[in-house]
Motif scaffolding. Sequence first.
Motif, PDB file in Angstrom:
ATOM      1  N   MET A   1       0.709  -1.095   0.088  1.00  0.00           N
ATOM      2  CA  MET A   1      -0.003   0.166   0.083  1.00  0.00           C
ATOM      3  C   MET A   1       0.946   1.291   0.073  1.00  0.00           C
ATOM      4  O   MET A   1       1.692   1.564   0.893  1.00  0.00           O
ATOM      5  CB  MET A   1      -0.892   0.130   1.167  1.00  0.00           C
ATOM      6  CG  MET A   1      -1.987   1.176   1.459  1.00  0.00           C
ATOM      7  SD  MET A   1      -3.069   0.925   2.517  1.00  0.00           S
ATOM      8  CE  MET A   1      -2.117   1.348   4.197  1.00  0.00           C
ATOM      9  N   ALA A   2       0.606   2.127  -0.979  1.00  0.00           N
ATOM     10  CA  ALA A   2       1.436   3.441  -0.883  1.00  0.00           C
ATOM     11  C   ALA A   2       0.658   4.413  -0.005  1.00  0.00           C
ATOM     12  O   ALA A   2      -0.622   4.358  -0.031  1.00  0.00           O
ATOM     13  CB  ALA A   2       1.448   4.027  -2.559  1.00  0.00           C
ATOM     14  N   GLU A   3       1.695   5.233   0.773  1.00  0.00           N
ATOM     15  CA  GLU A   3       0.811   6.116   1.696  1.00  0.00           C
ATOM     16  C   GLU A   3       1.883   7.376   1.727  1.00  0.00           C
ATOM     17  O   GLU A   3       3.158   6.947   1.954  1.00  0.00           O
ATOM     18  CB  GLU A   3       0.260   5.572   2.861  1.00  0.00           C
ATOM     19  CG  GLU A   3       1.075   4.493   3.655  1.00  0.00           C
ATOM     20  CD  GLU A   3       0.623   4.029   5.008  1.00  0.00           C
ATOM     21  OE1 GLU A   3      -0.328   4.639   5.546  1.00  0.00           O
ATOM     22  OE2 GLU A   3       0.909   2.754   5.328  1.00  0.00           O
ATOM     23  N   ASP A   4       1.363   8.626   2.127  1.00  0.00           N
ATOM     24  CA  ASP A   4       2.320   9.561   2.429  1.00  0.00           C
ATOM     25  C   ASP A   4       2.691   9.555   3.740  1.00  0.00           C
ATOM     26  O   ASP A   4       1.492   9.010   4.573  1.00  0.00           O
ATOM     27  CB  ASP A   4       1.502  10.964   2.216  1.00  0.00           C
ATOM     28  CG  ASP A   4       1.115  11.229   0.617  1.00  0.00           C
ATOM     29  OD1 ASP A   4       1.466  10.302  -0.125  1.00  0.00           O
ATOM     30  OD2 ASP A   4       0.655  12.216   0.278  1.00  0.00           O
ATOM     31  N   ARG A   5       3.879   9.884   4.347  1.00  0.00           N
ATOM     32  CA  ARG A   5       4.103   9.593   5.727  1.00  0.00           C
ATOM     33  C   ARG A   5       5.288  10.325   5.855  1.00  0.00           C
ATOM     34  O   ARG A   5       6.355  10.090   5.243  1.00  0.00           O
ATOM     35  CB  ARG A   5       4.358   7.858   5.793  1.00  0.00           C
ATOM     36  CG  ARG A   5       5.002   7.462   7.157  1.00  0.00           C
ATOM     37  CD  ARG A   5       3.584   7.462   8.236  1.00  0.00           C
ATOM     38  NE  ARG A   5       2.701   6.201   7.859  1.00  0.00           N
ATOM     39  CZ  ARG A   5       2.838   5.131   8.470  1.00  0.00           C
ATOM     40  NH1 ARG A   5       3.416   4.702   9.577  1.00  0.00           N
ATOM     41  NH2 ARG A   5       1.999   4.171   8.174  1.00  0.00           N
ATOM     42  N   GLN A   6       5.432  10.916   7.241  1.00  0.00           N
ATOM     43  CA  GLN A   6       6.666  11.393   7.764  1.00  0.00           C
ATOM     44  C   GLN A   6       7.280  10.489   8.242  1.00  0.00           C
ATOM     45  O   GLN A   6       6.976   9.589   9.198  1.00  0.00           O
ATOM     46  CB  GLN A   6       6.328  12.268   8.978  1.00  0.00           C
ATOM     47  CG  GLN A   6       5.384  13.445   8.439  1.00  0.00           C
ATOM     48  CD  GLN A   6       6.313  14.703   7.703  1.00  0.00           C
ATOM     49  OE1 GLN A   6       7.468  14.911   8.405  1.00  0.00           O
ATOM     50  NE2 GLN A   6       5.594  15.255   6.618  1.00  0.00           N
ATOM     51  N   VAL A   7       8.748   9.986   7.795  1.00  0.00           N
ATOM     52  CA  VAL A   7       9.656   9.157   8.298  1.00  0.00           C
ATOM     53  C   VAL A   7      10.926  10.073   8.925  1.00  0.00           C
ATOM     54  O   VAL A   7      11.205  11.061   8.593  1.00  0.00           O
ATOM     55  CB  VAL A   7      10.104   8.140   7.309  1.00  0.00           C
ATOM     56  CG1 VAL A   7       8.827   7.386   6.657  1.00  0.00           C
ATOM     57  CG2 VAL A   7      10.773   8.944   6.323  1.00  0.00           C
ATOM     58  N   GLU A   8      11.272   9.411   9.734  1.00  0.00           N
ATOM     59  CA  GLU A   8      12.474   9.978  10.304  1.00  0.00           C
ATOM     60  C   GLU A   8      13.752   9.530   9.895  1.00  0.00           C
ATOM     61  O   GLU A   8      13.927   8.319   9.496  1.00  0.00           O
ATOM     62  CB  GLU A   8      12.667   9.616  12.088  1.00  0.00           C
ATOM     63  CG  GLU A   8      13.543  10.408  12.817  1.00  0.00           C
ATOM     64  CD  GLU A   8      13.429  10.017  14.284  1.00  0.00           C
ATOM     65  OE1 GLU A   8      12.894   9.154  14.773  1.00  0.00           O
ATOM     66  OE2 GLU A   8      14.091  10.925  15.134  1.00  0.00           O
ATOM     67  N   VAL A   9      14.420  10.318   9.222  1.00  0.00           N
ATOM     68  CA  VAL A   9      15.870  10.126   8.273  1.00  0.00           C
ATOM     69  C   VAL A   9      17.019  10.348   9.047  1.00  0.00           C
ATOM     70  O   VAL A   9      18.290   9.978   8.594  1.00  0.00           O
ATOM     71  CB  VAL A   9      15.552  10.876   6.914  1.00  0.00           C
ATOM     72  CG1 VAL A   9      14.290  10.299   6.282  1.00  0.00           C
ATOM     73  CG2 VAL A   9      15.549  12.314   7.029  1.00  0.00           C
ATOM     74  N   ALA A  10      16.954  11.180  10.276  1.00  0.00           N
ATOM     75  CA  ALA A  10      18.300  11.155  10.978  1.00  0.00           C
ATOM     76  C   ALA A  10      17.584  11.776  12.397  1.00  0.00           C
ATOM     77  O   ALA A  10      16.542  11.998  12.695  1.00  0.00           O
ATOM     78  CB  ALA A  10      19.084  12.236  10.363  1.00  0.00           C
TER      79      ALA A  10
END
Lengths: 243, 243, 243
Positions: A1-10
């Motif tokens: 499933m594709a979804e827009d999401r805030q992800v922690e990258v650092a």
Amino acid sequence: MAEDRQVEVAKGVFFSAWTYNGTVPGPVIRATEDDLLRVTFANAGSHPHTIHFHGIHPSNMDGVFETVEPGASYTYEFPARPYGMQLYHCHSTPLKKHIAKGLYGAFIIDPPKLRKPAQELVMVLTGFDTDGDGENNFYGVNGPAFYFAKYPIRVRRSQTVRIYLANLTEFDPINSFHLHGDFFRYYPTGSSDYFEYTDTVMLCQGQRGIIEIDFANTGRFMFHAHQSEFTELGWMGFFEVID
Amino acid sequence: MAEDRQVEVAKGVFFSAWTYNGTVPGPVIRATEDDLLRVTFANAGSHPHTIHFHGIHPSNMDGVFETVEPGASYTYEFPARPYGMQLYHCHSTPLKKHIAKGLYGAFIIDPPKLRKPAQELVMVLTGFDTDGDGENNFYGVNGPAFYFAKYPIRVRRSQTVRIYLANLTEFDPINSFHLHGDFFRYYPTGSSDYFEYTDTVMLCQGQRGIIEIDFANTGRFMFHAHQSEFTELGWMGFFEVID
Amino acid sequence: MAEDRQVEVAKGVFFSAWTYNGTVPGPVIRATEDDLLRVTFANAGSHPHTIHFHGIHPSNMDGVFETVEPGASYTYEFPARPYGMQLYHCHSTPLKKHIAKGLYGAFIIDPPKLRKPAQELVMVLTGFDTDGDGENNFYGVNGPAFYFAKYPIRVRRSQTVRIYLANLTEFDPINSFHLHGDFFRYYPTGSSDYFEYTDTVMLCQGQRGIIEIDFANTGRFMFHAHQSEFTELGWMGFFEVID
């Protein structure tokens, strides 16, 4: 499933990602060669997306011509071929943006006669352009910068370490994997018996392969890109080799 | 023959090229190993030029020391060696400019025992800096941007497709070839029996090789660089695979 | 011994380098596989440094965790493994700066059964950012720009030329080696029997290999990067092949 999401990258830095199943990279898909693969893809994101698999499959399963609109879904179904380290990513246009936003993941196809047992890992090389200037600000393996520096990967000396490696970094022409203190066999693409015995391999976007390490020593060994900039921006980690 | 020439590098966009025989890339030169190759080069352009061949030949046939002034000519003559996918380009200085302007082409040397019959194609990867800022504005295969997207290459599933691939792109450190929906054998340089089985290969300028595809499926399959930017600026096309 | 030193990187152009033993690259270290290697490193420079060797060794000999302060020293001791073309460089942070400043060199490990006799050369690919803007202004082999253009390397046609090649260039994603007028066998990393038969190889930083040339002709043959910019800024030279 594709979804827009805030992800922690650092640490403390969040990126407005487009994801498969909520993470960057997306989930690992694994099959044995000639298995019938069936992936139902629901687009819960805000843009049209697809899944483009590397490997052998019919044209209408290629994730190029059948765009999946937000709210729609599509089922990809084909026999998994050939064995090796494959990968998948969105092929909607603009291609650069859909990859840079995080829509990619590993796709492992095991050979009919399985590889010998090993401590197996997947490493997808990622970059994150958090300020939108067309250059990556953070680099990582499987996601956040410096993750495996903070949490070293514990492996045993007595058994082969097998890494399914893929480069999905956008913007930079190449990325690489360098191991400290030891050598490995590198099978480019992982679809034949040929390997190089080295400690440094280079990959452009979309290239991938299988690494096998038989550690000679215990202790802590770094792994990272041999591009100093990527290393300093997060693409480094440690193996903790124990007996 | 070298000549200055306006060439169309994208729909309605013309580039002030320096050409061999009026096109970018220049004509394909093909010989069988150990054939005596004789190429008479007349410089009808406005700058000094040469032909530098990749391969084995005497020093005075190397296109470095004997510059051919406008109006002059030179005959290159040597046995074609070794078999493989070679290439040629101008080696006048500034080298960067003479390559970027379009003076290059494919040079195929067949092995004494010919390769098995196949549907053969030549693909020379090109870039065009139309505004002179030291970056390419358009990319293509054998010339204009998106040419094989507009005119897909029709091939038969029943016979191997063999591509003689070379990268002559200036300014960018690497270029690549990625095939959708299938795999190929890649013979780097094409001068030995070793091949990699993959769907993505990376080449720096001057690198080249031979690709062999045995399509498993009919239908339309994209091929392009796995650098999103190059794809979006013209380096992409389609195979139309029929039975 | 590490020391700060002005080194000439092009005719009349000096660079404030950080060096091993006063030169960039540092001295060649050579051993036979399984020899006990013992290197005593004294830091007479103005910054903390280390020696990080590529190859197999214990974690505390890796030049990462044991930083050597100015005025201090450290002894690296381990069996040299595996055979091949290895290399060494400083691994202090910021890594980018310590490499760009010149702290690197070649580390050759011969196989137990020695390679056949040859005319042997070491070539370490270097770049120098003399104005500190994060881009190299000069490129070279073993040091100064255009050195081997001014002083061609004289070799005999009757015996194999073997080059131990390593790329330590900082800032640029790749570098390469192209030979004019002939082909060579390229053993990536030099740690197995596999070779490619070509005239152009590409390396990212940290990659290296062994080149073997059997010249077919006498005369003057150029070698250089197939990145025009690097060639024009110094990374080119000549072989003078005599009978």
